[in-house]
Design a protein around this motif. Structure first.
Motif, PDB file in Angstrom:
ATOM      1  N   SER A  83       0.831  -1.198   0.000  1.00 31.95           N
ATOM      2  CA  SER A  83       0.000   0.000   0.000  1.00 31.95           C
ATOM      3  C   SER A  83       0.867   1.250   0.000  1.00 31.95           C
ATOM      4  N   GLU A  84       0.251   2.356  -0.387  1.00 28.54           N
ATOM      5  CA  GLU A  84       0.972   3.625  -0.542  1.00 28.54           C
ATOM      6  C   GLU A  84       0.158   4.750   0.090  1.00 28.54           C
ATOM      7  N   LYS A  85       0.841   5.669   0.767  1.00 28.65           N
ATOM      8  CA  LYS A  85       0.171   6.814   1.377  1.00 28.65           C
ATOM      9  C   LYS A  85       0.939   8.078   1.012  1.00 28.65           C
ATOM     10  N   THR A  86       0.217   9.119   0.615  1.00 28.89           N
ATOM     11  CA  THR A  86       0.832  10.394   0.271  1.00 28.89           C
ATOM     12  C   THR A  86       0.504  11.434   1.344  1.00 28.89           C
ATOM     13  N   THR A  87       1.518  12.078   1.848  1.00 28.08           N
ATOM     14  CA  THR A  87       1.363  13.141   2.844  1.00 28.08           C
ATOM     15  C   THR A  87       1.831  14.447   2.232  1.00 28.08           C
ATOM     16  N   MET A  88       0.981  15.459   2.268  1.00 21.61           N
ATOM     17  CA  MET A  88       1.330  16.751   1.679  1.00 21.61           C
ATOM     18  C   MET A  88       2.113  17.580   2.690  1.00 21.61           C
ATOM     19  N   THR A  89       3.410  17.469   2.626  1.00 22.58           N
ATOM     20  CA  THR A  89       4.313  18.215   3.502  1.00 22.58           C
ATOM     21  C   THR A  89       5.354  18.905   2.629  1.00 22.58           C
ATOM     22  N   PRO A  90       5.071  20.124   2.181  1.00 22.54           N
ATOM     23  CA  PRO A  90       5.981  20.818   1.270  1.00 22.54           C
ATOM     24  C   PRO A  90       7.376  20.988   1.871  1.00 22.54           C
ATOM     25  N   GLY A  91       8.365  20.812   1.018  1.00 19.08           N
ATOM     26  CA  GLY A  91       9.740  20.978   1.460  1.00 19.08           C
ATOM     27  C   GLY A  91      10.628  21.316   0.283  1.00 19.08           C
ATOM     28  N   VAL A  92      11.922  21.349   0.541  1.00 18.83           N
ATOM     29  CA  VAL A  92      12.887  21.601  -0.522  1.00 18.83           C
ATOM     30  C   VAL A  92      14.055  20.652  -0.373  1.00 18.83           C
ATOM     31  N   MET A  93      14.605  20.274  -1.495  1.00 23.61           N
ATOM     32  CA  MET A  93      15.862  19.540  -1.525  1.00 23.61           C
ATOM     33  C   MET A  93      16.986  20.556  -1.686  1.00 23.61           C
ATOM     34  N   ILE A  94      18.064  20.342  -0.948  1.00 22.81           N
ATOM     35  CA  ILE A  94      19.119  21.350  -0.885  1.00 22.81           C
ATOM     36  C   ILE A  94      20.476  20.754  -1.245  1.00 22.81           C
ATOM     37  N   ARG A  95      21.437  21.638  -1.498  1.00 27.44           N
ATOM     38  CA  ARG A  95      22.861  21.284  -1.500  1.00 27.44           C
ATOM     39  C   ARG A  95      23.329  21.461  -0.067  1.00 27.44           C
ATOM     40  N   ARG A  96      23.517  20.381   0.652  1.00 30.93           N
ATOM     41  CA  ARG A  96      23.832  20.460   2.074  1.00 30.93           C
ATOM     42  C   ARG A  96      25.149  21.192   2.333  1.00 30.93           C
ATOM     43  N   ASP A  97      26.133  21.008   1.460  1.00 32.79           N
ATOM     44  CA  ASP A  97      27.393  21.707   1.666  1.00 32.79           C
ATOM     45  C   ASP A  97      27.196  23.218   1.594  1.00 32.79           C
ATOM     46  N   LEU A  98      26.422  23.688   0.586  1.00 28.33           N
ATOM     47  CA  LEU A  98      26.164  25.124   0.473  1.00 28.33           C
ATOM     48  C   LEU A  98      25.314  25.631   1.631  1.00 28.33           C
ATOM     49  N   PHE A  99      24.381  24.804   2.088  1.00 30.91           N
ATOM     50  CA  PHE A  99      23.535  25.176   3.218  1.00 30.91           C
ATOM     51  C   PHE A  99      24.376  25.407   4.467  1.00 30.91           C
ATOM     52  N   ASP A 100      25.245  24.458   4.792  1.00 33.88           N
ATOM     53  CA  ASP A 100      26.108  24.608   5.969  1.00 33.88           C
ATOM     54  C   ASP A 100      27.017  25.820   5.836  1.00 33.88           C
ATOM     55  N   GLN A 101      27.573  26.016   4.645  1.00 37.74           N
ATOM     56  CA  GLN A 101      28.463  27.158   4.431  1.00 37.74           C
ATOM     57  C   GLN A 101      27.722  28.476   4.563  1.00 37.74           C
ATOM     58  N   THR A 102      26.457  28.515   4.130  1.00 38.70           N
ATOM     59  CA  THR A 102      25.655  29.731   4.258  1.00 38.70           C
ATOM     60  C   THR A 102      25.369  30.049   5.718  1.00 38.70           C
ATOM     61  N   LEU A 103      25.057  29.026   6.513  1.00 40.76           N
ATOM     62  CA  LEU A 103      24.836  29.231   7.940  1.00 40.76           C
ATOM     63  C   LEU A 103      26.103  29.732   8.626  1.00 40.76           C
ATOM     64  N   CYS A 104      27.242  29.164   8.268  1.00 44.38           N
ATOM     65  CA  CYS A 104      28.511  29.605   8.867  1.00 44.38           C
ATOM     66  C   CYS A 104      28.836  31.039   8.478  1.00 44.38           C
ATOM     67  N   LEU A 105      28.537  31.402   7.240  1.00 44.46           N
ATOM     68  CA  LEU A 105      28.775  32.778   6.807  1.00 44.46           C
ATOM     69  C   LEU A 105      27.916  33.740   7.612  1.00 44.46           C
ATOM     70  N   ALA A 106      26.665  33.369   7.888  1.00 41.75           N
ATOM     71  CA  ALA A 106      25.797  34.217   8.713  1.00 41.75           C
ATOM     72  C   ALA A 106      26.374  34.372  10.115  1.00 41.75           C
ATOM     73  N   ALA A 107      26.917  33.278  10.678  1.00 42.01           N
ATOM     74  CA  ALA A 107      27.524  33.350  12.007  1.00 42.01           C
ATOM     75  C   ALA A 107      28.749  34.260  11.997  1.00 42.01           C
ATOM     76  N   ARG A 108      29.561  34.162  10.976  1.00 41.07           N
ATOM     77  CA  ARG A 108      30.759  35.003  10.887  1.00 41.07           C
ATOM     78  C   ARG A 108      30.394  36.472  10.705  1.00 41.07           C
ATOM     79  N   ARG A 109      29.377  36.726   9.901  1.00 42.99           N
ATOM     80  CA  ARG A 109      28.951  38.116   9.725  1.00 42.99           C
ATOM     81  C   ARG A 109      28.406  38.708  11.014  1.00 42.99           C
ATOM     82  N   ALA A 110      27.878  37.842  11.886  1.00 41.85           N
ATOM     83  CA  ALA A 110      27.390  38.316  13.184  1.00 41.85           C
ATOM     84  C   ALA A 110      28.526  38.525  14.174  1.00 41.85           C
TER      85      ALA A 110
END
Length: 294
Positions: free
Chosen positions: A80-107
């Protein structure tokens, strides 16, 4: 030995560590982040999905977003199959982590790459740079965001021994998909398989509890899962890359001791059903600095 003093030293520059550093620096604290890797976010060990609301809440742009997904399809052992409507995004995890670190450094946070934390006496952290240089850093508080096999966790005698083994392949898709897919099967002991689309490719993996009754090693289980998805016409069974890691199966009972507090995988911050962790890591770790002021 270099000796500097900080209000907060964060060990680990993943989503939890970067979020804690960003929050602490934004509150005016002197913050240092120690990251043993030479580049933040590499290698990637993640299925790379985050809930859509998190993108807006962080307000860090969308450079790390690869594609939107409308929800999740769950395939059960009975077919059996069940579909759950939970919108999300697929990311480049390396760029995501680097973006968070850049925000920390700018702070205002400092980031030391290629630096491992090796010891803590309650006031001073001993560090080792790649190349052998040893440093000492003073800290009022240490935030251990250094993964499921946390060094900081060992310092305070709080080690998570309840972990799922995870292995993942990056493969071409036959055609783009608009949903993440999760598979439960008898052979996936204590866990599940996943197919997470990233435009023309997908992350296909398994997370299972290691058990003496497992009939096949996890890599062999994944090979069988890839063959199944290929037979269903969803993927090309030609892996473009492999990765593996560990996922916390339960939260730790104690995460605060001896001037240290654990966050992220080090604390077992993961969704109790799915094991997903990015949103939980960010939300939990980001609130730690506010708690320190109370």
């Amino acid at each position: 030995m270099l000796k500097r003093s900080y209000d907060v030293v964060v060990v680990g520059a993943g989503p939890a560590g970067a979020s804690a550093a960003w929050s602490a620096a934004s509150l005016g604290m002197r913050v240092l982040v120690l990251e043993r890797k030479s580049r933040v976010g590499i290698p990637v060990r993640c299925a790379e999905y985050i809930p859509a609301p998190l993108v807006g809440e962080l307000a860090l742009g969308r450079d790390f977003v690869v594609q939107r997904v409308q929800g999740m399809k769950t395939f059960l052992p009975d077919g059996s199959e069940k579909t759950t409507m939970t919108p999300g995004v697929m990311i480049r995890r390396d760029l995501f982590d680097q973006t968070l670190c850049l925000a920390a450094r700018r702070a205002g946070a400092e980031l030391w790459l290629g630096t491992s934390a090796t010891g803590w006496d309650g006031k001073t952290i001993c560090c080792r740079k790649k190349g052998g240089d040893r440093l000492e850093v003073g800290a009022r508080v240490v935030i251990g965001a250094d993964g499921p096999h946390s060094t900081v966790g060992r310092w305070i005698g709080s080690v998570n021994r309840h972990l799922l083994a995870a292995v993942q392949a990056r493969v071409p898709l036959i055609q783009p998909l608009e949903h993440t897919e999760v598979y439960f099967a008898k052979g996936f002991y204590g866990g599940y398989g996943w197919l997470f689309p990233k435009s023309g490719e997908a992350n296909v993996g398994l997370g299972v509890l290691k058990d003496r009754n497992m009939s096949r090693p996890i890599r062999k289980l994944l090979e069988g899962f890839l063959a199944r998805l290929s037979g269903e016409g969803k993927i090309v069974h030609q892996p473009l890359g492999w990765t593996a890691g560990w996922v916390p199966a339960v939260p730790l009972r104690r995460i605060v001791a001896k001037g240290c507090i654990l966050a992220g995988d080090a604390a077992g911050h993961a969704h109790p059903i799915t094991g997903a962790g990015i949103a939980a890591r960010i939300l939990a770790a980001g609130h730690i600095p506010n708690a320190l002021l109370e």
